[in-house]
Design a protein around this motif. Structure first.
Motif, PDB file in Angstrom:
ATOM      1  N   GLU A   2      97.183  13.811  47.852  1.00  0.00           N
ATOM      2  CA  GLU A   2      98.428  13.041  47.815  1.00  0.00           C
ATOM      3  C   GLU A   2      98.155  11.546  47.709  1.00  0.00           C
ATOM      4  O   GLU A   2      98.841  10.832  46.983  1.00  0.00           O
ATOM      5  CB  GLU A   2      99.274  13.330  49.056  1.00  0.00           C
ATOM      6  CG  GLU A   2      99.950  14.674  49.016  1.00  0.00           C
ATOM      7  CD  GLU A   2     100.790  14.916  50.255  1.00  0.00           C
ATOM      8  OE1 GLU A   2     101.315  13.952  50.837  1.00  0.00           O
ATOM      9  OE2 GLU A   2     100.909  16.093  50.635  1.00  0.00           O
ATOM     10  N   ARG A   3      97.138  11.076  48.442  1.00  0.00           N
ATOM     11  CA  ARG A   3      96.793   9.655  48.365  1.00  0.00           C
ATOM     12  C   ARG A   3      96.320   9.277  46.971  1.00  0.00           C
ATOM     13  O   ARG A   3      96.670   8.229  46.439  1.00  0.00           O
ATOM     14  CB  ARG A   3      95.718   9.303  49.387  1.00  0.00           C
ATOM     15  CG  ARG A   3      96.317   8.957  50.749  1.00  0.00           C
ATOM     16  CD  ARG A   3      95.226   8.562  51.652  1.00  0.00           C
ATOM     17  NE  ARG A   3      94.731   9.836  52.183  1.00  0.00           N
ATOM     18  CZ  ARG A   3      93.976   9.984  53.233  1.00  0.00           C
ATOM     19  NH1 ARG A   3      93.559   8.943  53.875  1.00  0.00           N
ATOM     20  NH2 ARG A   3      93.609  11.146  53.652  1.00  0.00           N
ATOM     21  N   ARG A   4      95.504  10.147  46.365  1.00  0.00           N
ATOM     22  CA  ARG A   4      95.029   9.874  45.011  1.00  0.00           C
ATOM     23  C   ARG A   4      96.193   9.865  44.026  1.00  0.00           C
ATOM     24  O   ARG A   4      96.302   8.987  43.166  1.00  0.00           O
ATOM     25  CB  ARG A   4      93.989  10.900  44.574  1.00  0.00           C
ATOM     26  CG  ARG A   4      93.283  10.446  43.290  1.00  0.00           C
ATOM     27  CD  ARG A   4      92.323  11.463  42.766  1.00  0.00           C
ATOM     28  NE  ARG A   4      93.090  12.211  41.764  1.00  0.00           N
ATOM     29  CZ  ARG A   4      92.976  13.493  41.543  1.00  0.00           C
ATOM     30  NH1 ARG A   4      92.153  14.216  42.232  1.00  0.00           N
ATOM     31  NH2 ARG A   4      93.693  14.084  40.624  1.00  0.00           N
ATOM     32  N   PHE A   5      97.097  10.833  44.169  1.00  0.00           N
ATOM     33  CA  PHE A   5      98.265  10.892  43.287  1.00  0.00           C
ATOM     34  C   PHE A   5      99.108   9.628  43.442  1.00  0.00           C
ATOM     35  O   PHE A   5      99.530   9.028  42.456  1.00  0.00           O
ATOM     36  CB  PHE A   5      99.119  12.131  43.590  1.00  0.00           C
ATOM     37  CG  PHE A   5     100.387  12.160  42.782  1.00  0.00           C
ATOM     38  CD1 PHE A   5     100.362  12.531  41.452  1.00  0.00           C
ATOM     39  CD2 PHE A   5     101.593  11.801  43.358  1.00  0.00           C
ATOM     40  CE1 PHE A   5     101.530  12.543  40.695  1.00  0.00           C
ATOM     41  CE2 PHE A   5     102.765  11.806  42.614  1.00  0.00           C
ATOM     42  CZ  PHE A   5     102.724  12.189  41.285  1.00  0.00           C
ATOM     43  N   THR A   6      99.343   9.196  44.678  1.00  0.00           N
ATOM     44  CA  THR A   6     100.139   8.000  44.926  1.00  0.00           C
ATOM     45  C   THR A   6      99.478   6.769  44.324  1.00  0.00           C
ATOM     46  O   THR A   6     100.131   5.948  43.684  1.00  0.00           O
ATOM     47  CB  THR A   6     100.361   7.800  46.441  1.00  0.00           C
ATOM     48  OG1 THR A   6     100.985   8.972  46.963  1.00  0.00           O
ATOM     49  CG2 THR A   6     101.224   6.597  46.721  1.00  0.00           C
ATOM     50  N   ALA A   7      98.168   6.655  44.500  1.00  0.00           N
ATOM     51  CA  ALA A   7      97.447   5.511  43.934  1.00  0.00           C
ATOM     52  C   ALA A   7      97.492   5.537  42.410  1.00  0.00           C
ATOM     53  O   ALA A   7      97.719   4.505  41.769  1.00  0.00           O
ATOM     54  CB  ALA A   7      96.002   5.514  44.426  1.00  0.00           C
ATOM     55  N   ASP A   8      97.283   6.724  41.827  1.00  0.00           N
ATOM     56  CA  ASP A   8      97.334   6.848  40.370  1.00  0.00           C
ATOM     57  C   ASP A   8      98.726   6.522  39.842  1.00  0.00           C
ATOM     58  O   ASP A   8      98.877   5.837  38.835  1.00  0.00           O
ATOM     59  CB  ASP A   8      96.936   8.259  39.936  1.00  0.00           C
ATOM     60  CG  ASP A   8      95.447   8.543  40.135  1.00  0.00           C
ATOM     61  OD1 ASP A   8      94.670   7.577  40.282  1.00  0.00           O
ATOM     62  OD2 ASP A   8      95.086   9.729  40.151  1.00  0.00           O
ATOM     63  N   ALA A   9      99.757   7.019  40.525  1.00  0.00           N
ATOM     64  CA  ALA A   9     101.138   6.768  40.099  1.00  0.00           C
ATOM     65  C   ALA A   9     101.447   5.276  40.153  1.00  0.00           C
ATOM     66  O   ALA A   9     102.027   4.708  39.217  1.00  0.00           O
ATOM     67  CB  ALA A   9     102.121   7.549  40.972  1.00  0.00           C
ATOM     68  N   ALA A  10     101.055   4.627  41.235  1.00  0.00           N
ATOM     69  CA  ALA A  10     101.306   3.183  41.369  1.00  0.00           C
ATOM     70  C   ALA A  10     100.591   2.416  40.265  1.00  0.00           C
ATOM     71  O   ALA A  10     101.158   1.508  39.653  1.00  0.00           O
ATOM     72  CB  ALA A  10     100.851   2.698  42.739  1.00  0.00           C
ATOM     73  N   LEU A  57     103.761  12.330  35.520  1.00  0.00           N
ATOM     74  CA  LEU A  57     103.109  12.313  36.826  1.00  0.00           C
ATOM     75  C   LEU A  57     103.563  13.492  37.684  1.00  0.00           C
ATOM     76  O   LEU A  57     102.747  14.131  38.360  1.00  0.00           O
ATOM     77  CB  LEU A  57     103.381  10.993  37.540  1.00  0.00           C
ATOM     78  CG  LEU A  57     102.689   9.760  36.954  1.00  0.00           C
ATOM     79  CD1 LEU A  57     103.268   8.489  37.551  1.00  0.00           C
ATOM     80  CD2 LEU A  57     101.192   9.837  37.179  1.00  0.00           C
ATOM     81  N   SER A  61     101.252  16.548  38.995  1.00  0.00           N
ATOM     82  CA  SER A  61     101.210  16.895  40.411  1.00  0.00           C
ATOM     83  C   SER A  61     101.438  18.395  40.613  1.00  0.00           C
ATOM     84  O   SER A  61     100.729  19.040  41.394  1.00  0.00           O
ATOM     85  CB  SER A  61     102.266  16.090  41.171  1.00  0.00           C
ATOM     86  OG  SER A  61     102.318  16.494  42.515  1.00  0.00           O
TER      87      SER A  61
END
Length: 175
Positions: A2-10, A57, A61
Motif C-alpha cells: 500500500e505504501r508503494r502504491f501510494t508513493a507511486d500514485a503521488a 492506478l 492496484s
C-alpha cells in the motif's frame, strides 16, 4: 504494498496536476477570449489525462492484489481505432492505423485499452514533431499481432530491463 502504491500514485499524479494548475493560471490571467478558451481546453484535457491515470492506478492496484480478470472476446481492431482517433487530433505527429475490419482476442477490454493508450502515448511522447506513428493490428493463423512503430530514439540496453515495470520512464521525460 500500500505504501508503494501510494508513493507511486503521488509521483505519477504530480506532473498532470502541475500542468492543470499552470493552464488554469494562464486562463485566469489571459485577457484574450480565444487564448483563454485554449487554456481552458488544455485544462480540461489535463483533467482527462489525470482521470485516466487514476483509472490506470486503480486497475494496477486490483491486478497486484491478485483479483482474477475475466477473459472475454474483445475486438482489438475496434480498440485500436478508438485510441488512434482519440490521439490523432491532439498531436502534431501523424498517426496511421492499418487494421482489419475485426480481430477478436480473449482478454479484458479495459486492460487492452490501457495497453494500447500507453503504447501510442509513448510513441507520441518520444517522437519528434512531424513524426509518423504507425499502429498495425493483424490476425494471422488465429493469433493477433499488435505493432506500434514510431520515429523516436528507441530504447537503449540500459532501459530495456525496466520495460514493463510500473512507473518506469526514460530519463528526461516527465510528460
Amino acid at each position: 504494498a500500500e505504501r508503494r502504491f501510494t508513493a507511486d500514485a503521488a509521483h505519477e499524479l504530480r506532473t498532470p496536476i502541475a500542468a492543470i494548475r499552470a493552464q488554469a493560471q494562464v486562463a485566469l490571467a489571459e485577457r484574450d477570449d480565444a487564448r483563454r478558451a485554449h487554456a481552458l481546453r488544455a485544462t480540461l484535457q489535463g483533467c482527462d489525462r489525470a482521470a485516466r491515470l487514476v483509472d490506470q492506478l486503480l486497475t494496477l492496484s486490483r491486478l497486484e492484489s491478485g483479483v482474477a480478470v475475466p477473459m472475454v472476446p474483445v475486438d482489438l481492431c475496434a480498440l485500436a481505432r478508438q485510441v488512434v482517433a482519440d490521439r490523432a487530433l491532439a498531436r502534431q505527429q501523424a498517426i496511421e492505423l492499418d487494421a482489419a475490419e475485426s480481430c477478436s482476442v480473449s482478454g479484458d477490454a479495459t486492460l487492452l485499452l490501457i495497453l494500447l493508450r500507453n503504447l501510442v502515448d509513448n510513441a507520441l511522447r518520444y517522437s519528434p514533431p512531424g513524426a509518423r506513428i504507425g499502429v498495425t493490428v493483424s490476425g494471422e493463423g488465429g493469433a493477433a499481432q499488435l505493432t506500434v512503430e514510431d520515429s523516436g530514439p528507441g530504447l537503449d540496453d540500459v532501459a530495456l530491463p525496466g520495460l514493463g515495470q510500473p512507473f518506469q520512464r526514460r530519463l528526461g521525460h516527465d510528460a
